[in-house]
Design an enzyme around this catalytic site. Structure first.
Site, mmCIF file in Angstrom:
data_model
loop_
_atom_site.group_PDB
_atom_site.id
_atom_site.type_symbol
_atom_site.label_atom_id
_atom_site.label_comp_id
_atom_site.label_asym_id
_atom_site.label_seq_id
_atom_site.Cartn_x
_atom_site.Cartn_y
_atom_site.Cartn_z
ATOM 1 C CG HIS A 67 -1.760 1.111 1.477
ATOM 2 N ND1 HIS A 67 -2.456 1.307 2.649
ATOM 3 C CD2 HIS A 67 -2.058 2.176 0.685
ATOM 4 C CE1 HIS A 67 -3.133 2.438 2.576
ATOM 5 N NE2 HIS A 67 -2.905 3.000 1.401
ATOM 6 C CG MET A 79 -0.674 5.411 2.307
ATOM 7 S SD MET A 79 -0.909 4.844 4.017
ATOM 8 C CE MET A 79 -0.001 3.314 3.960
ATOM 9 C CG MET A 114 -7.566 4.436 2.725
ATOM 10 S SD MET A 114 -6.493 3.097 3.261
ATOM 11 C CE MET A 114 -6.183 3.541 4.975
ATOM 12 N N GLY A 163 -2.202 6.867 7.486
ATOM 13 C CA GLY A 163 -1.036 7.425 8.159
ATOM 14 C C GLY A 163 -0.652 6.709 9.439
ATOM 15 C CG PHE A 164 -0.719 7.798 12.412
ATOM 16 C CD1 PHE A 164 0.593 7.784 12.869
ATOM 17 C CD2 PHE A 164 -1.208 8.942 11.797
ATOM 18 C CE1 PHE A 164 1.412 8.901 12.715
ATOM 19 C CE2 PHE A 164 -0.398 10.066 11.634
ATOM 20 C CZ PHE A 164 0.915 10.047 12.100
ATOM 21 N N GLY A 165 -1.752 3.383 12.377
ATOM 22 C CA GLY A 165 -2.575 2.275 12.820
ATOM 23 C C GLY A 165 -3.337 2.678 14.078
ATOM 24 N N GLY A 166 -4.238 1.818 14.494
ATOM 25 C CA GLY A 166 -4.913 2.003 15.774
ATOM 26 C C GLY A 166 -5.998 3.052 15.801
ATOM 27 C CG ASP A 222 -5.698 -0.303 5.366
ATOM 28 O OD1 ASP A 222 -5.557 -0.575 6.571
ATOM 29 O OD2 ASP A 222 -4.772 0.143 4.653
ATOM 30 N N GLY A 223 -8.280 -0.228 7.972
ATOM 31 C CA GLY A 223 -8.362 0.765 9.034
ATOM 32 C C GLY A 223 -9.424 0.460 10.065
HETATM 33 C C1 DX5 Z 1 -2.845 3.187 7.822
HETATM 34 C C2 DX5 Z 1 -2.601 1.879 7.156
HETATM 35 C C3 DX5 Z 1 -3.251 0.710 7.744
HETATM 36 C C4 DX5 Z 1 -2.992 0.451 9.203
HETATM 37 C C5 DX5 Z 1 -4.211 -0.198 9.772
HETATM 38 O O1 DX5 Z 1 -2.533 4.223 6.979
HETATM 39 O O2 DX5 Z 1 -2.945 1.940 5.783
HETATM 40 O O3 DX5 Z 1 -2.915 -0.447 6.973
HETATM 41 O O4 DX5 Z 1 -1.884 -0.368 9.454
HETATM 42 O O5 DX5 Z 1 -4.031 -0.350 11.141
HETATM 43 P P1 DX5 Z 1 -5.251 -0.772 12.071
HETATM 44 O O6 DX5 Z 1 -5.727 -2.114 11.601
HETATM 45 O O7 DX5 Z 1 -4.624 -0.815 13.427
HETATM 46 O O8 DX5 Z 1 -6.292 0.287 11.929
HETATM 47 ZN ZN ZN Z 2 -2.639 0.113 4.589
#
Ligand code: DX5
Ligand code: ZN
Length: 221
Positions: free
Chosen positions: A67, A69, A138, A143-146, A176-177
Site C-alpha cells: 500500500h 502512501m 480506507m 497514516g497511522f494504525g490504531g 483498511d483501518g
Molecule cells: C494506515 C494503514 C493501515 C494500518 C491499519 O494508513 O494503511 O494499513 O496499518 O491499522 P489498524 O488495523 O490498526 O487500523
Molecule cells: Zn494500509
C-alpha cells in the site's frame, strides 16, 4: 464468508524483528502481508522503502500487498515490483495520471490496486476499472494504525461491490483501518472480501496471532 482473505498490516508489528513477525503471522494463517509505505509527505508518517520489502521477501510465501502512501508514486513502482511486491496499490491523489500508473504496475507483472481515502468518491475508479485488480477502501484517514473505524465508508464499499460485479472482472475489495472482530462483519456484509488488520492481528505478540486471525475469520463466518 468462507473465502475471506486477511491481510495483516505489519505497521503494527515489532519493527525490531520484522522478519520474524512476517514469518509468525504467515504461520498463524495470514492470506497476504499488507505493507504500508509512507513518505511523510502524502501522509504524516514515515515507514519503509523497497529495501525493507526485499529483506522481508524470504520470510513469507504469501502475496505482498503493498500500500503506497507516497507522492509521487510513479518513480518507485519498479523498485517495489523488483523488491517482491505482488500487489501494488496507489492513491488517485498521488499522481496526475492514474490510468498510466496502473498500466505501469500491470506491465511490471504485478496486480494493480487503487486506494480510496474516506473523502474520495467511488467514481474515482469508474473509468479505470478495466485496469484494476484490487480496490482498497480506507476506513480511516491513512497514516497511522490504531484508529477508529469510520462506518461512513460502508455505503462506498457497497457501491464498489455493485461496480465490481457489473464489471465482470475478478477484483478484490479490501478494507483498511480499524478492522476488528466487531467491525469486520459490517465490511463483509457491505461486500468486502479482504480485510487489512494491523492492531487486531498483531496485538498481544506472537503467541496471540493464531487466535487474533481466527477471531477475525470467526466474526464473519
Ligand atoms: C494506515 C494503514 C493501515 C494500518 C491499519 O494508513 O494503511 O494499513 O496499518 O491499522 P489498524 O488495523 O490498526 O487500523
Ligand atoms: Zn494500509
Amino acid at each position: 464468508m468462507s473465502n475471506l482473505l486477511i491481510s495483516p498490516s505489519i505497521l503494527s508489528a515489532d519493527f525490531a524483528k520484522l522478519g520474524e513477525e512476517v514469518a509468525d503471522i504467515t504461520t498463524a494463517g495470514a492470506d497476504m502481508i499488507h505493507i504500508d509505505v509512507m513518505d511523510g509527505h502524502f501522509v504524516p508518517n514515515i515507514t519503509i522503502g523497497p529495501q525493507v520489502v526485499r529483506a522481508l521477501r524470504s520470510y513469507s510465501d504469501k502475496p505482498f500487498d503493498v500500500h503506497l502512501m507516497i507522492a509521487p508514486a510513479d518513480p518507485y513502482l519498479e523498485a517495489f515490483a523488483q523488491a517482491g511486491a505482488d500487489i501494488i496499490s496507489i492513491h488517485p491523489e498521488a499522481g496526475p495520471h492514474l490510468h498510466r500508473s496502473l498500466q505501469t504496475i500491470t506491465q511490471l507483472g504485478k496486480k494493480a490496486g487503487v486506494v480510496l481515502n474516506p473523502s474520495t468518491h467511488e467514481t474515482a475508479i469508474e473509468h479505470v476499472i478495466d485496469c484494476v485488480d484490487l480496490i482498497l477502501v480506507m476506513s480511516i484517514n491513512p497514516g497511522f494504525g490504531g484508529q477508529t473505524f469510520l462506518p461512513s465508508q460502508l455505503p462506498k464499499i457497497a457501491a464498489l461491490r455493485t461496480m465490481i460485479d457489473r464489471s465482470g472482472r475478478k477484483i478484490l475489495l479490501e478494507v483498511d483501518g480499524g478492522v476488528t472482530p466487531e467491525t469486520a462483519r459490517a465490511c463483509i456484509d457491505a461486500g468486502a472480501d479482504t480485510l487489512v488488520a494491523g492492531t487486531a492481528a498483531f496485538k498481544g505478540g506472537p503467541s496471540a496471532y493464531v487466535a487474533n486471525l481466527a477471531a477475525l475469520k470467526a466474526a464473519v463466518a
